[in-house]
Write a protein that holds these residues in place. Structure first.
Motif, mmCIF file in Angstrom:
data_model
loop_
_atom_site.group_PDB
_atom_site.id
_atom_site.type_symbol
_atom_site.label_atom_id
_atom_site.label_comp_id
_atom_site.label_asym_id
_atom_site.label_seq_id
_atom_site.Cartn_x
_atom_site.Cartn_y
_atom_site.Cartn_z
ATOM 1 N N PHE A 49 1.812 10.302 -0.492
ATOM 2 C CA PHE A 49 3.035 9.612 -0.491
ATOM 3 C C PHE A 49 3.939 9.631 0.770
ATOM 4 C CE2 PHE A 49 4.700 9.494 -5.054
ATOM 5 C CZ PHE A 49 3.493 8.866 -5.725
ATOM 6 N N GLY A 50 3.411 10.344 1.674
ATOM 7 C CA GLY A 50 4.256 10.352 2.739
ATOM 8 C C GLY A 50 3.957 9.512 3.827
ATOM 9 N N ARG A 51 2.707 8.496 3.596
ATOM 10 C CA ARG A 51 2.141 7.774 4.676
ATOM 11 C C ARG A 51 1.703 6.437 3.752
ATOM 12 N NH1 ARG A 51 -2.423 10.570 8.006
ATOM 13 N NH2 ARG A 51 -1.978 8.638 9.219
ATOM 14 N N LEU A 52 2.409 5.988 2.934
ATOM 15 C CA LEU A 52 1.786 4.850 2.252
ATOM 16 C C LEU A 52 2.590 3.419 2.832
ATOM 17 C CD1 LEU A 52 2.915 5.309 -1.654
ATOM 18 C CD2 LEU A 52 0.755 5.908 -0.422
ATOM 19 N N GLU A 53 1.351 2.490 2.914
ATOM 20 C CA GLU A 53 1.696 1.053 3.375
ATOM 21 C C GLU A 53 1.286 0.442 2.156
ATOM 22 O OE1 GLU A 53 -1.039 0.992 6.727
ATOM 23 O OE2 GLU A 53 0.454 2.255 7.927
ATOM 24 N N GLU A 54 1.540 -0.958 2.385
ATOM 25 C CA GLU A 54 1.197 -1.979 1.391
ATOM 26 C C GLU A 54 -0.344 -2.009 1.244
ATOM 27 O OE1 GLU A 54 2.522 -5.914 2.635
ATOM 28 O OE2 GLU A 54 4.780 -5.171 2.571
ATOM 29 N N THR A 55 -1.166 -1.687 2.124
ATOM 30 C CA THR A 55 -2.551 -1.717 1.969
ATOM 31 C C THR A 55 -3.046 -0.375 1.218
ATOM 32 O OG1 THR A 55 -2.757 -0.582 4.375
ATOM 33 C CG2 THR A 55 -3.069 -2.974 3.869
ATOM 34 N N SER A 56 -2.114 0.544 0.862
ATOM 35 C CA SER A 56 -2.419 1.688 0.245
ATOM 36 C C SER A 56 -2.514 1.692 -1.266
ATOM 37 C CB SER A 56 -1.361 2.900 0.449
ATOM 38 O OG SER A 56 -1.232 3.084 1.911
ATOM 39 N N PHE A 57 -2.496 0.475 -1.677
ATOM 40 C CA PHE A 57 -2.292 0.320 -2.944
ATOM 41 C C PHE A 57 -3.502 -0.663 -3.694
ATOM 42 C CE2 PHE A 57 1.946 0.935 -2.102
ATOM 43 C CZ PHE A 57 2.680 1.483 -3.259
ATOM 44 N N ALA A 58 -3.936 -0.562 -4.872
ATOM 45 C CA ALA A 58 -5.024 -1.332 -5.475
ATOM 46 C C ALA A 58 -4.360 -2.198 -6.432
ATOM 47 C CB ALA A 58 -5.971 -0.309 -6.038
ATOM 48 N N ARG A 59 -4.688 -3.502 -6.522
ATOM 49 C CA ARG A 59 -4.276 -4.449 -7.628
ATOM 50 C C ARG A 59 -5.348 -4.618 -8.615
ATOM 51 N NH1 ARG A 59 -4.468 -10.220 -8.623
ATOM 52 N NH2 ARG A 59 -5.956 -10.532 -6.912
ATOM 53 N N VAL A 60 -4.865 -4.119 -10.058
ATOM 54 C CA VAL A 60 -5.573 -4.079 -11.096
ATOM 55 C C VAL A 60 -5.035 -4.661 -12.244
ATOM 56 C CG1 VAL A 60 -6.753 -2.455 -12.585
ATOM 57 C CG2 VAL A 60 -6.101 -1.558 -10.086
ATOM 58 N N SER A 61 -5.701 -5.261 -12.984
ATOM 59 C CA SER A 61 -5.302 -6.215 -14.130
ATOM 60 C C SER A 61 -4.996 -5.178 -15.289
ATOM 61 C CB SER A 61 -6.422 -7.133 -14.751
ATOM 62 O OG SER A 61 -7.513 -6.476 -15.715
ATOM 63 N N LEU A 62 -4.088 -5.698 -16.294
ATOM 64 C CA LEU A 62 -3.616 -4.795 -17.302
ATOM 65 C C LEU A 62 -4.944 -4.374 -18.133
ATOM 66 C CD1 LEU A 62 -0.925 -3.833 -18.769
ATOM 67 C CD2 LEU A 62 -0.930 -5.881 -20.131
ATOM 68 N N GLU A 63 -5.685 -5.141 -18.249
ATOM 69 C CA GLU A 63 -6.992 -4.466 -18.964
ATOM 70 C C GLU A 63 -7.921 -3.702 -17.969
ATOM 71 O OE1 GLU A 63 -6.999 -5.326 -21.993
ATOM 72 O OE2 GLU A 63 -5.065 -6.315 -21.848
ATOM 73 N N GLY A 64 -7.634 -3.417 -16.663
ATOM 74 C CA GLY A 64 -8.284 -2.291 -16.075
ATOM 75 C C GLY A 64 -9.275 -2.840 -15.139
ATOM 76 N N THR A 65 -9.477 -4.149 -14.755
ATOM 77 C CA THR A 65 -10.337 -4.690 -13.772
ATOM 78 C C THR A 65 -9.757 -4.580 -12.449
ATOM 79 O OG1 THR A 65 -11.226 -6.471 -15.469
ATOM 80 C CG2 THR A 65 -11.568 -6.827 -13.117
#
Length: 197
Positions: A49-65
């Motif tokens: 949490f101390g070093r998050l950037e936009e690239t620290s996230f995954a994009r996942v569908s509501l169904e889990g893909t």
């Protein structure tokens, strides 16, 4: 990237950094997510949490893909179940903050409302706090237990683990997890002072 998504990233990164810098989480022991259009953006596995950037996230569908970015947190199903519970839920934060985790380690009589409302603010800002029985973090057993309880409360304490707080926005979830931590601190102090522990 559209302006709304950019703003959500900025809020999520600010919230995470605030929690980290004030000792509400440490190392890679937390995850957060937010909803944008039909997708969920969740912190990646092993992120801090101390070093998050936009690239620290995954994009996942509501169904889990898994659609894009790094591997999502292994606790994605907890977030997913919150989003499926209600379209009003637009963000979810899970930490291992000290007092909420401490309070999750002791027996509670009322599983669907485990944290006493010593002040009016817990009910006002968060609602009822359900206690989820212990199971190994990231396990199918934990996800099954959470699924059984998700509709009965507004936010959750994972026993011997930590809080999960949904919100109508990233900031709303942030206020909620802060209020839950404070309420658990108050409850712990009062119960120890009165000799209940």
């Amino acid at each position: 990237m559209d302006k709304e998504l950019k703003s959500k990233f900025e809020e999520a990164i600010w919230v995470a950094k605030s929690l980290f810098e004030r000792g509400k989480t440490s190392g890679s022991s937390a995850n957060l997510s937010f909803r944008h259009e039909n997708d969920i953006y969740i912190t990646g596995s092993g992120t801090c949490f101390g070093r998050l950037e936009e690239t620290s996230f995954a994009r996942v569908s509501l169904e889990g893909t898994h659609l894009e970015g790094m591997n999502p947190s292994k606790e994605f199903p907890l977030h997913q179940m919150c989003y499926k519970k209600s379209p009003d839920i637009q963000a979810v934060i899970h930490t291992h903050s000290f007092y909420a985790t401490l309070y999750s380690c002791v027996p509670h009589e009322y599983k669907e409302s485990a944290v006493p409302e010593h002040t009016p603010y817990l009910r006002m800002k968060v609602g009822r706090i359900g206690l989820i029985p212990y199971a190994k973090p990231g396990s199918q057993e934990l996800f099954g237990l959470f699924r059984q309880a998700v509709d009965g409360s507004d936010a959750y304490l994972l026993a011997n683990h930590g809080p999960v707080v949904p919100g109508k926005s990233i900031i709303d979830a942030f206020y909620g997890i802060e209020e839950l931590e404070e309420s658990c601190h108050i409850a712990w102090e009062l119960e120890n002072r009165s000799g209940c522990r």
